[in-house]
Design an enzyme around this catalytic site. Structure first.
Site, PDB file in Angstrom:
ATOM      1  N   SER A 133       0.784  -1.238   0.000  1.00 33.52           N
ATOM      2  CA  SER A 133       0.000   0.000   0.000  1.00 33.52           C
ATOM      3  C   SER A 133       0.814   1.286   0.000  1.00 33.52           C
ATOM      4  CB  SER A 133      -0.959   0.014   1.190  1.00 33.52           C
ATOM      5  OG  SER A 133      -2.068  -0.808   0.917  1.00 33.52           O
ATOM      6  N   TYR A 154     -11.068   2.167   4.392  1.00 35.29           N
ATOM      7  CA  TYR A 154      -9.886   1.932   3.560  1.00 35.29           C
ATOM      8  C   TYR A 154     -10.237   0.974   2.428  1.00 35.29           C
ATOM      9  CZ  TYR A 154      -4.813   1.204   2.884  1.00 35.29           C
ATOM     10  OH  TYR A 154      -3.532   1.162   2.392  1.00 35.29           O
ATOM     11  N   ASN A 163      -8.975  -0.357  -1.465  1.00 30.13           N
ATOM     12  CA  ASN A 163      -8.019  -0.352  -2.575  1.00 30.13           C
ATOM     13  C   ASN A 163      -8.636   0.184  -3.866  1.00 30.13           C
ATOM     14  OD1 ASN A 163      -5.629  -1.549  -1.319  1.00 30.13           O
ATOM     15  ND2 ASN A 163      -6.868  -3.390  -1.110  1.00 30.13           N
TER      16      ASN A 163
END
Length: 373
Positions: free
Chosen positions: A66, A172, A174
């Site tokens: 990340s 959170y 992606n």
């Protein structure tokens, strides 16, 4: 034989001890670079490959997980500075094909406040798990060279209910960064790798950083990462250093070195990449998890001040990237390990972060249990 670069500069026994303890705690290999008022210290511990004695190269390549998100965010903000992207413009204005909620802005993507479902799966407050693309166990192992198109990941996410109304929460995901990369490519007409080279890698002279796309290759030298899984009732461990990272895509697919991460983050925090106003926007945290635009802001207490970071973890590999606000003190590290579906390395990873940050930045240690890729 690998050269221990720390032998070429002044000794920092506390750093040497820290990485040796981290390697002994369950990591295969550790490489660390610290730049501060004492100069530069570089060292490694553990082994390059599981079951072998060769020491890890201290300047090896590794998958950053990340930490990729910070590069994406900086690229977006540099295009904002060029007048090509509006930070508070609807994402739908750039990517009309997805039918996105027009309340979702570019800023919300970078800050994880869009509410979009995470294509790698979601864990809800009540303990419910909703799966996304396979990234655990034998299913991932068997498909580790499969190519996912970014549009495919976005459409998977949009097929699931949003976690919350845009701008009303923090989660959170992606997929936010998959969309951000697609915005970069749509407004420039070039690949993210090309824009990364134009805006960051070329100007800073960074030669060890790669946006791999669907390539499973990793440049030499590199340490090796592994994955443990169950197959027909038997436990197996395989080398996953080479795999196709499109399952996580822009959420965590890049490759770098401790030298390049230092060069980049020091320049970014030192104001060499973004105008002051946009750097301030990046570093302004939302209230829930202290996340700005692609970066965490962490209060180290009265003696430590504020430290900015974005760490990452992916299959068998992890990255640490920390800096003071002026870029004068940085910590960058690459770690390799044996991953598994239970994420059993997570406690050791958190301990490694705490130990290294305490040694380099001092001050009161805050919670470091942040999401990775």
């Amino acid at each position: 034989m690998s050269i221990n670069l720390s032998d070429q500069v002044q000794d920092r026994p506390e750093l040497r001890k820290a990485i040796e303890e981290i390697a002994e705690s369950g990591f295969v290999g550790v490489q660390l670079r610290v730049n501060d008022e004492q100069g530069e210290w570089v060292g490694s511990a553990g082994t390059r490959e599981l079951g072998r004695s060769a020491k890890p190269p201290a300047d090896g390549h590794f998958r950053t997980g990340s930490t990729t998100k910070n590069f994406i965010a900086t690229t977006v903000l540099m295009l904002v500075a060029e007048g090509r992207i509006g930070l508070d413009a609807p994402v739908d204005a750039y990517l009309t094909e997805f039918g996105l909620d027009r309340r979702i802005t570019v800023r919300m993507l970078l800050q994880h406040t869009s509410g979009i479902f995470n294509h790698t799966g979601e864990l809800y407050e009540d303990g419910t798990i909703v799966l996304g693309v396979p990234w655990q166990g034998k299913e991932w192992v068997d498909n580790r060279f499969h190519t996912y198109l970014p549009e495919e990941l976005v459409r998977l996410s949009l097929s699931k209910p949003a976690r919350f109304e845009p701008g009303t929460g923090w989660s959170y995901a992606n997929t936010n960064y998959v969309l951000a990369r697609l915005v970069i490519e749509r407004v420039t007409g070039r690949s993210f790798a090309e824009e990364l080279q134009r805006l960051i890698l070329g100007p800073l002279g960074m030669t060890g950083t790669v946006a791999p796309g669907a390539s499973s290759d990793i440049p030499e030298p590199h340490n090796h990462g592994y994955y443990r899984y169950e197959d027909a009732g038997q436990e197996k461990t395989i080398d996953v250093t080479r795999h196709n990272p499109t399952w996580v895509s822009a959420g965590g697919d890049m490759i770098s070195t401790t030298q390049d991460l230092h060069t980049y983050f020091s320049a970014l925090m030192g104001g060499k990449l973004l105008p002051a106003a946009l750097l301030a926007e990046m570093r302004r945290p939302e209230a829930t998890f202290g996340y700005g635009l692609g970066v965490f802001a962490q209060d180290m207490g009265p003696d430590g001040g504020t430290v900015f970071h974005h760490n990452g973890a992916t299959m068998g590999s992890a990255a640490l990237m920390y800096s003071t606000a002026d870029g004068s003190r940085t910590l960058t590290a690459g770690l390799t390990y044996v991953g598994d579906a239970d994420l059993s390395i997570a406690p050791a990873f958190q301990h490694a972060q705490q130990k290294l940050v305490n040694e380099v930045f001092g001050g009161r240690q805050a919670d470091l249990s942040r999401p990775a890729a």
